[in-house]
Design a protein around this motif. Structure first.
Motif, PDB file in Angstrom:
ATOM      1  N   GLU A 247       0.832  -1.197   0.000  1.00 15.37           N
ATOM      2  CA  GLU A 247       0.000   0.000   0.000  1.00 15.37           C
ATOM      3  C   GLU A 247       0.867   1.248   0.000  1.00 15.37           C
ATOM      4  OE1 GLU A 247      -2.339  -0.194   3.484  1.00 15.37           O
ATOM      5  OE2 GLU A 247      -3.575  -1.878   2.810  1.00 15.37           O
ATOM      6  N   GLY A 248       0.463   2.224  -0.814  1.00 18.08           N
ATOM      7  CA  GLY A 248       1.123   3.514  -0.788  1.00 18.08           C
ATOM      8  C   GLY A 248       0.576   4.377   0.333  1.00 18.08           C
ATOM      9  N   SER A 249       0.992   5.621   0.347  1.00 22.41           N
ATOM     10  CA  SER A 249       0.567   6.538   1.401  1.00 22.41           C
ATOM     11  C   SER A 249      -0.901   6.905   1.234  1.00 22.41           C
ATOM     12  CB  SER A 249       1.432   7.799   1.364  1.00 22.41           C
ATOM     13  OG  SER A 249       1.446   8.338   0.050  1.00 22.41           O
ATOM     14  N   LEU A 250      -1.546   7.196   2.346  1.00 20.26           N
ATOM     15  CA  LEU A 250      -2.959   7.550   2.375  1.00 20.26           C
ATOM     16  C   LEU A 250      -3.121   9.042   2.102  1.00 20.26           C
ATOM     17  CD1 LEU A 250      -5.605   5.994   2.992  1.00 20.26           C
ATOM     18  CD2 LEU A 250      -5.420   6.827   5.340  1.00 20.26           C
ATOM     19  N   GLY A 251      -4.110   9.387   1.288  1.00 17.75           N
ATOM     20  CA  GLY A 251      -4.355  10.795   0.982  1.00 17.75           C
ATOM     21  C   GLY A 251      -5.606  10.935   0.142  1.00 17.75           C
ATOM     22  N   ASP A 252      -5.745  12.070  -0.558  1.00 11.61           N
ATOM     23  CA  ASP A 252      -6.884  12.220  -1.458  1.00 11.61           C
ATOM     24  C   ASP A 252      -6.456  11.806  -2.863  1.00 11.61           C
ATOM     25  OD1 ASP A 252      -5.476  14.306  -2.638  1.00 11.61           O
ATOM     26  OD2 ASP A 252      -6.557  15.856  -1.534  1.00 11.61           O
ATOM     27  N   TRP A 253      -7.363  11.943  -3.826  1.00 12.62           N
ATOM     28  CA  TRP A 253      -7.084  11.408  -5.153  1.00 12.62           C
ATOM     29  C   TRP A 253      -5.956  12.156  -5.850  1.00 12.62           C
ATOM     30  CZ3 TRP A 253      -7.771  14.210  -9.678  1.00 12.62           C
ATOM     31  CH2 TRP A 253      -8.479  15.406  -9.567  1.00 12.62           C
ATOM     32  N   HIS A 254      -5.700  13.409  -5.455  1.00 13.35           N
ATOM     33  CA  HIS A 254      -4.597  14.151  -6.071  1.00 13.35           C
ATOM     34  C   HIS A 254      -3.246  13.495  -5.782  1.00 13.35           C
ATOM     35  CE1 HIS A 254      -7.715  17.347  -5.827  1.00 13.35           C
ATOM     36  NE2 HIS A 254      -7.176  17.746  -6.966  1.00 13.35           N
ATOM     37  N   THR A 255      -3.143  12.811  -4.637  1.00  9.58           N
ATOM     38  CA  THR A 255      -1.856  12.243  -4.222  1.00  9.58           C
ATOM     39  C   THR A 255      -1.659  10.807  -4.691  1.00  9.58           C
ATOM     40  OG1 THR A 255      -2.746  11.435  -2.105  1.00  9.58           O
ATOM     41  CG2 THR A 255      -1.918  13.702  -2.169  1.00  9.58           C
ATOM     42  N   LEU A 256      -2.605  10.268  -5.469  1.00 10.07           N
ATOM     43  CA  LEU A 256      -2.496   8.871  -5.891  1.00 10.07           C
ATOM     44  C   LEU A 256      -1.243   8.572  -6.719  1.00 10.07           C
ATOM     45  CD1 LEU A 256      -6.147   7.710  -6.665  1.00 10.07           C
ATOM     46  CD2 LEU A 256      -4.573   6.805  -4.946  1.00 10.07           C
ATOM     47  N   PRO A 257      -0.790   9.451  -7.618  1.00  9.39           N
ATOM     48  CA  PRO A 257       0.448   9.130  -8.350  1.00  9.39           C
ATOM     49  C   PRO A 257       1.633   8.895  -7.415  1.00  9.39           C
ATOM     50  CG  PRO A 257      -0.728  10.883  -9.478  1.00  9.39           C
ATOM     51  CD  PRO A 257      -1.439  10.666  -8.170  1.00  9.39           C
TER      52      PRO A 257
END
Length: 386
Positions: A247-257
């Motif tokens: 799993e990558g870091s948790l955030g909003d959809w802007h941070t998905l990349p």
């Protein structure tokens, strides 16, 4: 022309003369030229199925013409074609679905065509004094044709559903790929905001090779790629225990990349280290750097692994002991119990390690380097650095 000695058409199944058969064929010829059939079918079809009001009359006239030709061909031959050969049904299904009609409307429209042809066959055979059995046989053929046509419509509808689902999946997959890559178009960017702004915290997910078969379907927010999966999940959702993933870091959809890049790095490290199950940055910590440091990996392998493995089987026991020592927080008793050996045996092996590698396990830098080297070298899961 149908003749008494040919087993084709309604007339051929009754004991009639060639002249009677010719009269029935003449009726079919008349029906083939009768353009008023289309008007009658369209009027009644639109009354029965209001959705046909939105279909252009030219399209309906063409469809009725196809249906009439198929019905007359069937009446002449006396043979119902198999569903897969009724291309007219597949064509009408594609056209009408694209125009917003339901499968019920499509089936009903075809039966209206058959009903009109049937009524005209009955009327004209009666007017010309033909054997009623001819009209009965024609009616039976037309109703059987209706059933077969409906079966082909159902098959075409299912094929279209499958094709639409495949297209939807492919479109969804490409959208997720671009979302994770940060490569959305302006329109897709706006759509993503509307679609995901209320989804809450999300994070990217990258799996290892998926088990076959899967114990449960993957979420729609993941796509398959060469036996693996990638995508994103909300904060409260995880994958089954049978799947290894990071799993990558948790955030909003802007941070998905950014989250996706982290998940890829974590999964690469997890696979190199032989870790299974769910992996996060908190789990792997510094180990995320192992796959990206080949020169350092080689240096540490030569410094701490090769000199020990040169001792053969005893060298492998030494490395297992050092793994246990580091993995149990540098607590000799706990590490010895896990192996299991006497604590003094563990101390002896640690001393031999220091002699062979010309290092000291009491130094912080040495412990970091040895932990890194052991992570690169691998080992059994219960002895791996944790």
């Amino acid at each position: 022309m149908t003749t008494p000695d040919l087993p084709a058409g309604p007339a051929a199944h009754t004991a009639i003369s060639a002249a009677t058969a010719a009269r029935f064929d003449a009726i079919l010829d008349e029906l083939a030229r009768d353009e008023s059939i289309a008007d009658a079918v369209i009027d009644r079809g639109r009354a029965q199925f209001p959705a046909y009001a939105s279909v252009p009359s030219a399209d309906l006239i063409e469809a009725v013409g196809r249906n009439r030709a198929l019905a007359i061909q069937t009446l002449r031959s006396g043979v119902i074609p198999p569903p897969e050969q009724i291309w007219e049904a597949a064509l009408s299904t594609h056209q009408r679905l694209a125009q917003g009609l339901s499968i019920t409307d499509i089936m009903g429209g075809f039966r209206e065509s058959l009903r009109e042809i049937q009524s005209r066959v009955i009327a004209r055979t009666s007017e010309r004094g033909l054997d009623p059995q001819i009209a009965l046989r024609a009616s039976t053929l037309l109703w059987d044709l209706g059933d077969t046509f409906s079966a082909r419509i159902s098959l075409a509808y299912r094929e279209i559903q499958i094709a639409d689902e495949v297209a939807r999946k492919q479109e969804q997959e490409q959208w997720i790929r671009r979302l994770l890559a940060g490569d959305l178009t302006d329109a897709e960017h706006r759509a993503a905001g509307a679609r995901l702004s209320e989804a809450g915290p999300i994070r990217a997910v990258v799996t290892g090779p998926l088990p076959v078969p899967l114990s449960a379907p993957l979420p729609d927010t993941l796509y398959l790629d060469q036996g693996r999966a990638a995508g994103y999940l909300p904060a409260d959702q995880t994958l089954p225990d049978t799947i290894s993933y990071s799993e990558g870091s948790l955030g909003d959809w802007h941070t998905l990349p950014e989250s996706h890049r982290l998940a890829q790095q974590l999964q690469a490290a997890a696979e190199l280290l032989g870790r299974q199950g769910r992996n996060t940055l908190a789990d792997l910590s510094w180990r995320i750097g192992v796959p990206a440091s080949p020169s350092l990996n080689e240096f540490l392998r030569r410094s701490y692994i090769e000199p020990v493995l040169a001792e053969g089987e005893f060298g492998a026991l030494i490395l297992d002991s050092i793994r246990a020592f580091i993995g149990h927080g540098l607590r000799v008793d706990a590490a010895a119990k896990s192996l299991p050996v006497h604590p003094n045996t563990l101390r002896y092996r640690m001393q031999k390690f220091e002699e062979l590698t010309e290092s000291s396990l009491g130094e912080f830098d040495t412990l970091v380097e040895v932990a890194w080297a052991l992570a690169v070298a691998g080992g059994s899961e219960d002895q791996r650095v944790v």
